[in-house]
Each structure stands twice: as C-alpha cells, then as structure tokens.
Design an enzyme around this catalytic site. Structure first.
Site, PDB file in Angstrom:
ATOM      1  N   SER A 294       0.748  -1.531   0.557  1.00  0.00           N
ATOM      2  CA  SER A 294      -0.352  -0.088   0.397  1.00  0.00           C
ATOM      3  C   SER A 294       0.929   1.419   0.230  1.00  0.00           C
ATOM      4  O   SER A 294       1.905   1.803  -0.713  1.00  0.00           O
ATOM      5  CB  SER A 294      -0.816  -0.266   1.289  1.00  0.00           C
TER       6      SER A 294
ATOM      7  N   HIS B 230      -7.712  -6.318   1.626  1.00  0.00           N
ATOM      8  CA  HIS B 230      -6.062  -5.450   1.622  1.00  0.00           C
ATOM      9  C   HIS B 230      -5.123  -5.764   2.905  1.00  0.00           C
ATOM     10  O   HIS B 230      -4.373  -5.533   2.675  1.00  0.00           O
ATOM     11  CB  HIS B 230      -6.921  -3.805   1.502  1.00  0.00           C
TER      12      HIS B 230
ATOM     13  N   ASP C  70     -10.164  -5.485  -3.053  1.00  0.00           N
ATOM     14  CA  ASP C  70      -9.890  -4.589  -1.788  1.00  0.00           C
ATOM     15  C   ASP C  70     -10.935  -3.316  -2.146  1.00  0.00           C
ATOM     16  O   ASP C  70     -10.568  -3.077  -2.963  1.00  0.00           O
ATOM     17  CB  ASP C  70      -8.094  -4.689  -2.898  1.00  0.00           C
TER      18      ASP C  70
HETATM   19  N1  LIG Z   1      -9.200   0.699   7.952  1.00  0.00           N
HETATM   20  C1  LIG Z   1      -7.518   0.610   7.956  1.00  0.00           C
HETATM   21  C2  LIG Z   1      -7.064   1.587   7.322  1.00  0.00           C
HETATM   22  C3  LIG Z   1      -5.168   1.921   7.191  1.00  0.00           C
HETATM   23  C4  LIG Z   1      -4.944   0.532   6.653  1.00  0.00           C
HETATM   24  O1  LIG Z   1      -5.972  -0.655   5.934  1.00  0.00           O
HETATM   25  N2  LIG Z   1      -3.834   0.245   6.297  1.00  0.00           N
HETATM   26  C5  LIG Z   1      -3.164  -1.071   5.912  1.00  0.00           C
HETATM   27  C6  LIG Z   1      -2.092  -0.685   5.416  1.00  0.00           C
HETATM   28  S1  LIG Z   1      -2.680   0.541   4.538  1.00  0.00           S
HETATM   29  C7  LIG Z   1      -2.391  -1.972   6.965  1.00  0.00           C
HETATM   30  O2  LIG Z   1      -1.426  -2.599   6.920  1.00  0.00           O
HETATM   31  N3  LIG Z   1      -3.260  -1.681   8.457  1.00  0.00           N
HETATM   32  C8  LIG Z   1      -2.056  -3.039   9.858  1.00  0.00           C
HETATM   33  C9  LIG Z   1      -3.134  -4.576   9.490  1.00  0.00           C
HETATM   34  O3  LIG Z   1      -3.851  -4.943   8.479  1.00  0.00           O
HETATM   35  O4  LIG Z   1      -2.199  -4.885  10.808  1.00  0.00           O
HETATM   36  C10 LIG Z   1      -7.289   1.681   9.169  1.00  0.00           C
HETATM   37  O5  LIG Z   1      -8.102   2.950   9.388  1.00  0.00           O
HETATM   38  O6  LIG Z   1      -6.687   1.345  10.359  1.00  0.00           O
END
Ligand SMILES: N[C@@H](CCC(=O)N[C@@H](CS)C(=O)NCC(=O)O)C(=O)O
Length: 286
Positions: free
Chosen positions: A154, A265, A231
């Site tokens: 991402s 995602h 995604d």
């Molecule tokens: N819905 C998420 C949006 C951010 C998101 O999806 N981040 C991804 C990268 S863009 C991620 O890797 N999140 C941490 C995880 O899933 O451990 C939030 O607000 O925490």
C-alpha cells in the site's frame, strides 16, 4: 546527514533457525527514536554475509505489523535473505496535527522528504530509508551491500516503487502488494503531498511511481505487483494500479500485475503471496 548512532536491542526471538529482532536507534534524519525489525537467518548469526530485502509497510503500521502478520520469516530463512522493516513515520514529536488522522502524520510518512515548514525537519522518511537505514544496516549486520531488494504494501508499495525508480541500481529487485500506484490522483496521495510538499503538483510527481516509470533510465527492473480484486481501497480509487500498468507498457518497463480474485487489502492477502514475492527477489539477489 549520515547514519549513526548506536543500536539498542528491543527484542529477539528465535524463528526458523534464525532470529527475528527489533532494534531502536536515534535517527539524525527524522530527529527521534526509530525502531526497525530485522530477520537474521541462521547463517547471518554466524557472520556469513547475506543479501538484504527491505520491506516498507502501509498506513497505520509500526514495525510490528509485518513481523507478526506477514509470515515472511519462513521463506526468508529458506532463501537465506535478511529482511529489514522500518517504522512508517517519525513518532512522538508533538507537531500540531500529527495525531489527527490515520492517513497523515504519525504512521503515514509516505516515504517523502517534506518541504513544508511544519514537517520538513522531521518527515524525511525518503532519506531515512534510502540513506540512514541502509548505512546503519550495512555497518551493523553481515550484509552484501550491493545485493538489495525492496518491497512493500500500500503506502509501502508506493515507497518501494518510487525508491527503486528514483535510485537506478540501488536495488536489484522490487515488488509490491496493493501499492498506491498513482498518488497524485488519489485522495491519500493528495492529502499527504499537500501537507508534506505543498500545493505545487510538479513536486508531487517526483514521488509518483506511474510518473517516474516514464523517465526511468537504469538497469532493468522486473516489477512484480499483486493486487487483491476485493480490496476496498482499489474500489475507492486509492490504488490505481491500472495507471501504473499503462505507464509501464508505454515505457516498455517489465511489470507483472496479478489480480488476485477475492483477496482484500489485509495482511491475510500479504501472507498468502509473501513466499512468491521473496522467491521473486531471490532470483535477483542470490
Ligand atoms: N482501515 C484501516 C486503514 C489503514 C489500513 O488498511 N492500513 C493497512 C495499510 S494501508 C495496514 O496494513 N493496516 C495494518 C494491519 O492490517 O495490520 C485503519 O484505519 O486502520
């Protein structure tokens, strides 16, 4: 600025014969204590010099998300590669607004060097990764300095692509999971670029993979991109991988993009395909 500073060991866990460690250090580029993860295969613990694969994480992540969720250590041990994964921004600087949203400030450094007054002294994740971190790793661990790859997810997929494209020859291999492929045209990119770089869109293009592909002039980069077809951020137009593919086709840049049916995602998607990405890098690093 050059790297330095002592490393402090935060944690170490034996894993697939090697060790998954976390270190902290005082960063001169971003002006605060930074943490990074490093997986050292058994041979590295014995002092054998190995190639290094750098992983850049996405919005909201610390160094922990990749370490605990990607499952990368098994393939890294098998391929005999060190994996290093830094945090995604400086932290705890008390800059007004740094904690206001998940997609700007803390956890959202966007791998740029900020130029706006409020952010320019600390939000220097581009230089942190490309200079300070690389030097720190080469100085402190048994690496083969000219055998490096970079990948990410991402915002970190964007980071991996732009860093490889802006520094021909620095990395031998690059891949990405669901990268923010054309940030000048998506809401996440517009928000971060406006905040960190100001309103001149010409300065934004220097950190946009779809734009950088057009002027790349260096050793061939065999880009691998995996994208989950389910995604939500793809559906919302935050990622725009189709624009990167068009740009690569026009510029004759080899790029394989695989649409993965049903995947979202999350790190479940990453864990599913991480071995294949590590093998892809292994082709160029080993
Ligand atoms: N819905 C998420 C949006 C951010 C998101 O999806 N981040 C991804 C990268 S863009 C991620 O890797 N999140 C941490 C995880 O899933 O451990 C939030 O607000 O925490």
């Amino acid at each position: 600025m050059s790297s330095s500073g002592k490393l402090t060991l935060v944690s170490s866990n034996k894993c697939f014969g090697g060790e998954q460690r976390v270190y902290s250090h005082e960063s001169s580029e971003v002006g605060c204590t930074m943490k990074f993860g490093i997986f050292l295969p058994a041979d590295a613990l014995d002092g054998t010099k190995l190639p290094v694969l750098y992983w850049l994480s996405g919005l909201t992540c610390t160094e922990q998300n990749f370490i605990t969720k990607s499952g990368a250590q098994r393939a890294a041990a098998k391929q005999n590669l060190i994996i290093v994964n830094p945090d995604t921004s400086p932290r705890g600087l008390n800059i007004e607004g740094e904690e206001d949203s998940y997609d700007f400030g803390t956890g959202a450094g966007f791998y740029v060097d900020a130029t706006t007054d409020k952010w320019k002294n600390n939000y220097r994740m581009y230089s942190y990764v490309t200079k300070e971190l690389l030097e720190l790793i080469n100085e402190n661990f048994p690496t083969i300095p000219d055998r490096k790859g970079i990948f990410g997810h991402s915002m970190g997929g964007h980071g991996a692509l732009i860093i490889a494209l802006k520094n021909p020859g620095l990395f031998r291999s690059v891949s990405a999971f669901a990268p923010i492929a054309h940030p000048v045209k998506c809401a996440w990119g517009k928000k971060c670029f406006t905040g960190y770089l100001g309103t001149d869109e010409n300065s934004w293009r220097e950190y946009d993979a779809t734009e950088l592909v057009k002027s790349y002039n260096g050793p061939p980069l065999d880009i691998l991109v995996d994208q989950g077809a389910a995604d939500n951020f793809l559906k919302e137009g935050q990622l725009l991988p189709e624009r990167l593919i068009e740009s690569c086709a026009e510029s004759k840049m080899p790029c394989i993009m695989r649409m993965q049916e049903g995947y979202d995602h999350s790190y479940f998607f990453i864990a599913t395909f991480i071995d294949e990405h590590i093998q892809h890098h292994g082709k160029y690093l080993i």
